[in-house]
Design a protein around this motif. Structure first.
Motif, mmCIF file in Angstrom:
data_model
loop_
_atom_site.group_PDB
_atom_site.id
_atom_site.type_symbol
_atom_site.label_atom_id
_atom_site.label_comp_id
_atom_site.label_asym_id
_atom_site.label_seq_id
_atom_site.Cartn_x
_atom_site.Cartn_y
_atom_site.Cartn_z
ATOM 1 N N ARG A 296 0.845 -1.189 0.000
ATOM 2 C CA ARG A 296 0.000 0.000 0.000
ATOM 3 C C ARG A 296 0.876 1.232 0.000
ATOM 4 N NH1 ARG A 296 -2.190 0.757 4.750
ATOM 5 N NH2 ARG A 296 -1.420 -1.147 5.731
ATOM 6 N N LEU A 297 0.536 2.208 -0.839
ATOM 7 C CA LEU A 297 1.300 3.452 -0.857
ATOM 8 C C LEU A 297 0.700 4.365 0.210
ATOM 9 C CD1 LEU A 297 1.836 3.824 -4.708
ATOM 10 C CD2 LEU A 297 3.410 2.906 -2.986
ATOM 11 N N ALA A 298 1.243 4.238 1.406
ATOM 12 C CA ALA A 298 0.741 4.975 2.569
ATOM 13 C C ALA A 298 1.932 5.307 3.458
ATOM 14 C CB ALA A 298 -0.256 4.103 3.335
ATOM 15 N N TRP A 299 1.740 6.296 4.308
ATOM 16 C CA TRP A 299 2.817 6.753 5.196
ATOM 17 C C TRP A 299 3.430 5.570 5.942
ATOM 18 C CZ3 TRP A 299 3.455 6.911 10.602
ATOM 19 C CH2 TRP A 299 4.446 7.778 11.059
ATOM 20 N N GLN A 300 2.565 4.668 6.423
ATOM 21 C CA GLN A 300 3.049 3.498 7.183
ATOM 22 C C GLN A 300 4.172 2.765 6.459
ATOM 23 O OE1 GLN A 300 0.112 0.357 7.733
ATOM 24 N NE2 GLN A 300 1.656 -1.095 8.414
ATOM 25 N N LYS A 301 4.017 2.609 5.157
ATOM 26 C CA LYS A 301 4.895 1.689 4.428
ATOM 27 C C LYS A 301 6.224 2.304 3.993
ATOM 28 C CE LYS A 301 1.953 -1.764 4.550
ATOM 29 N NZ LYS A 301 2.240 -3.024 5.254
ATOM 30 N N LEU A 305 10.310 7.286 1.866
ATOM 31 C CA LEU A 305 11.712 7.125 2.279
ATOM 32 C C LEU A 305 12.535 6.514 1.144
ATOM 33 C CD1 LEU A 305 11.053 5.620 5.839
ATOM 34 C CD2 LEU A 305 11.607 8.001 5.290
ATOM 35 N N VAL A 306 11.900 5.573 0.436
ATOM 36 C CA VAL A 306 12.604 4.941 -0.698
ATOM 37 C C VAL A 306 12.890 5.991 -1.766
ATOM 38 C CG1 VAL A 306 12.416 3.233 -2.550
ATOM 39 C CG2 VAL A 306 11.553 2.702 -0.272
ATOM 40 N N LEU A 307 11.916 6.861 -2.017
ATOM 41 C CA LEU A 307 12.131 7.885 -3.049
ATOM 42 C C LEU A 307 13.242 8.843 -2.607
ATOM 43 C CD1 LEU A 307 8.401 8.450 -4.072
ATOM 44 C CD2 LEU A 307 10.169 7.195 -5.328
ATOM 45 N N GLU A 308 13.317 9.114 -1.303
ATOM 46 C CA GLU A 308 14.410 9.962 -0.794
ATOM 47 C C GLU A 308 15.759 9.265 -0.940
ATOM 48 O OE1 GLU A 308 14.514 12.264 2.963
ATOM 49 O OE2 GLU A 308 12.377 11.758 3.057
ATOM 50 N N VAL A 368 11.150 -3.327 2.493
ATOM 51 C CA VAL A 368 10.003 -3.164 3.394
ATOM 52 C C VAL A 368 10.392 -2.113 4.445
ATOM 53 C CG1 VAL A 368 8.195 -4.353 4.684
ATOM 54 C CG2 VAL A 368 9.598 -5.654 3.091
ATOM 55 N N PRO A 369 10.398 -0.845 4.029
ATOM 56 C CA PRO A 369 10.929 0.213 4.913
ATOM 57 C C PRO A 369 9.863 0.860 5.788
ATOM 58 C CG PRO A 369 10.557 1.076 2.715
ATOM 59 C CD PRO A 369 10.052 -0.343 2.699
ATOM 60 N N SER A 370 8.976 0.054 6.370
ATOM 61 C CA SER A 370 7.804 0.583 7.081
ATOM 62 C C SER A 370 8.185 1.417 8.300
ATOM 63 C CB SER A 370 6.924 -0.568 7.549
ATOM 64 O OG SER A 370 6.695 -1.463 6.490
ATOM 65 N N ARG A 371 7.375 2.439 8.575
ATOM 66 C CA ARG A 371 7.567 3.237 9.797
ATOM 67 C C ARG A 371 7.090 2.430 11.013
ATOM 68 N NH1 ARG A 371 6.824 7.471 6.063
ATOM 69 N NH2 ARG A 371 8.455 9.020 6.338
ATOM 70 N N PHE A 372 6.029 1.663 10.821
ATOM 71 C CA PHE A 372 5.633 0.656 11.814
ATOM 72 C C PHE A 372 5.055 -0.505 11.027
ATOM 73 C CE2 PHE A 372 1.775 3.083 11.139
ATOM 74 C CZ PHE A 372 0.761 2.142 11.192
ATOM 75 N N GLY A 422 12.042 4.830 9.683
ATOM 76 C CA GLY A 422 11.740 6.255 9.508
ATOM 77 C C GLY A 422 12.920 7.116 9.140
ATOM 78 N N ASP A 423 14.083 6.530 8.867
ATOM 79 C CA ASP A 423 15.298 7.306 8.645
ATOM 80 C C ASP A 423 15.805 7.094 7.210
ATOM 81 O OD1 ASP A 423 17.929 8.275 8.576
ATOM 82 O OD2 ASP A 423 18.187 7.928 10.735
ATOM 83 N N ALA A 424 15.539 8.091 6.341
ATOM 84 C CA ALA A 424 15.872 7.934 4.920
ATOM 85 C C ALA A 424 17.384 7.828 4.703
ATOM 86 C CB ALA A 424 15.306 9.098 4.118
#
Ligand SMILES: Nc1ncnc2c1ncn2[C@@H]1O[C@H](COP(=O)(O)OP(=O)(O)O[C@H]2O[C@H](CO)[C@@H](O)[C@H](O)[C@H]2O)[C@@H](O)[C@H]1O
Length: 477
Positions: A296-301, A305-308, A368-372, A422-424
């Motif tokens: 899902r393209l959502a803040w959680q996922k 960060l990947v684009l950064e 899988v760079p999820s924030r949570f 959460g750390d790009a």
């Protein structure tokens, strides 16, 4: 004799899937059967579900509280199903939660109250030993059962604390729950009607889908407003890791792959990498580290960060395949990244089960760079399909991936790469570290073998759920 458990979920694979809940609801019954737990799954009668069950026999006519409704019973796709046939409520176009315009159905509160009510009626009327309610959509099942003449124990499983199902307080008057149910000790949540809150308050036991997430959600940082309640109920909260249905997720038989492979025969996997590159318009370079992200393209996922971190990925000679759908702004950013880097970045915006499988079976590594992440299934699929995942060290991701640090590499037990959530900038260096490992063919094939050797099945976790249900049914909650 088998214990009879009624599972209540708003989606289940293979009938209907918008995310990981469907995988879990679809797989747990099969995993619990050998443990002596017979699961019947109550699903809303969406068009796809009604089509699948046809004119299956009606086993219960429900009181007309939310409109006429009845329960039909059928075996479909290996699932013993109860379907809530409530004309007008679920047989609509669109997905389970939103209409074709992408907006939430305005009567979602009533729709899923009807699901909870049906679950309680079914549990009582059809003689189930326990109820397993999944996420906010099933949250009211326990509330109705709290006020029922017979005690039926309820396990409530949190798949994602971020989706809480909050509705205006006026809805309470439509539910038919006694006035005593309105309050902190009840379904009220900061002045609203809270379905998830109702589930947590009313359940005999609360589980979530990994041990680490079970700890995280008891803290103010990750509790999303419910940490106080979860701390108060700490004795009843536990984490049971998700698994995968190994028959559904099997690279040796998966027809969605260009070439089938296994841990013993990994060589054909290269053909999947080539197919994936072709599907995403990426340069046909077998040596380029190929990363894929599915979700899902959502803040959680953490797609942002990947684009950064993209300059670092491209700087390391990497390629990126993105498969996802969700927030319009993120979809646009993914498309723009693909347009800006032809041959290096590809984006498929949409939900495509077969393409997801090709991503897992063709990428060198899955991001899988999820924030949570309560558990995460993408990394389990990646392990099973030989794409050692690069994950954020959070929730179930922390519990399922062993970082390729110096010691783990020396001990030969690494299965992927971790970075702080959460750390790009840390993601960027983790991407570079991973690209370096991928280019070291011997090191990466070791990691891949370790990944594919992981037991990502339901076996251990099914035994834990079974013990929970048995304990509750025997009266020790
Ligand atoms: N565009 C797309 N096309 C095809 N397939 C796609 C897709 N986007 C996602 N998927 C698939 O949907 C599933 C996603 O499952 P996840 O567990 O990773 O996340 P989700 O957030 O939905 O689930 C929540 O519930 C599950 C189940 O408990 C928890 O693991 C998780 O942490 C929690 O957030 C996977 O099978 C994935 O392959």
């Amino acid at each position: 004799m088998s214990l009879r458990v009624l599972a209540v979920a708003s989606e289940a694979f293979p009938l209907l899937k918008t995310g990981g809940l469907a995988d879990v609801a679809g797989a747990l019954p099969g995993a619990l059967a050998p443990e002596g737990i017979a699961v019947t799954t109550l699903l809303p009668g969406y068009p796809a579900v009604l089509r699948a069950v046809g004119e299956a026999p009606v086993v219960l006519d429900l009181p007309d509280r939310f409109g006429p409704a009845r329960l039909r019973r059928a075996m479909v796709g290996g699932l013993d199903l109860l379907v809530l046939d409530a004309p007008g409520q679920f047989d609509r176009p669109g997905n389970p939660y939103n209409g074709p315009d992408g907006e939430a159905w305005p009567d979602n509160g009533l729709r899923f109250a009807a699901l909870g009510f049906a679950a309680a009626e079914a549990a009582l009327g059809l003689g189930f030993d326990a109820v397993h309610a999944h996420d906010w959509q099933a949250g009211l099942a326990g509330a109705y059962l709290r006020f029922a003449p017979r005690r039926v124990p309820v396990v409530f499983t949190i798949h994602n604390l971020a989706f809480q199902g909050q509705f205006p307080p006026e809805l309470f008057g439509r539910l038919g729950l006694p006035p005593a149910a309105w309050g902190i000790e009840g379904v009220e949540y900061y002045g609203s009607l809270g379905f998830l809150k109702a589930g947590l308050w009313s359940a005999d036991r609360i589980t979530t889908v990994s041990p680490t997430y079970a700890e995280e959600i008891r803290t103010p940082q990750s509790g999303m407003g419910l940490d106080g309640l979860l701390r108060a109920r700490a004795e009843s909260v536990g984490g049971i890791l998700n698994g995968l249905d190994e028959a559904v997720w099997d690279p040796a038989t998966d027809p969605a792959l260009a070439a089938r492979f296994s841990a013993a025969e990994p060589a054909p996997r290269a053909a999947n990498k080539a197919a994936l590159q072709a599907r995403f318009g990426l340069a046909p370079d077998p040596g380029a580290p190929l990363f894929a992200m599915v979700g899902r393209l959502a803040w959680q996922k953490g797609m942002d960060l990947v684009l950064e971190a993209l300059p670092a990925l491209l700087g390391a000679g990497g390629q990126l395949a993105i498969l996802g759908t969700g927030e319009a702004a993120l979809e646009a950013r993914c498309r723009a990244a693909a347009a800006a880097h032809p041959g290096r970045v590809g984006a498929a915006i949409g939900f495509d089960e077969a393409l997801a499988r090709l991503c897992y079976g063709g990428a060198d590594s899955v991001l899988v760079p999820s924030r949570f992440e309560p558990c995460g299934l993408a990394q389990l699929c990646a392990l099973r399909y030989g794409a050692p995942p690069l994950v954020a060290r959070t929730g179930g991701l922390a519990d399922t991936v062993i970082d390729a640090n110096t010691m783990a590499l020396a001990a030969g037990c690494a299965t992927g790469v971790q970075f702080p959530p959460g750390d790009a900038a840390m993601l960027a260096s983790a991407v570079q570290r991973t690209a370096g490992l991928i280019r070291d063919a011997a090191a990466w094939s070791r990691l891949r073998a370790n990944a594919m050797a992981c037991d990502v099945s339901w076996r251990r976790s099914a035994a834990q759920y079974a013990a929970l249900f048995r304990g509750l049914a025997a009266g020790h909650g």
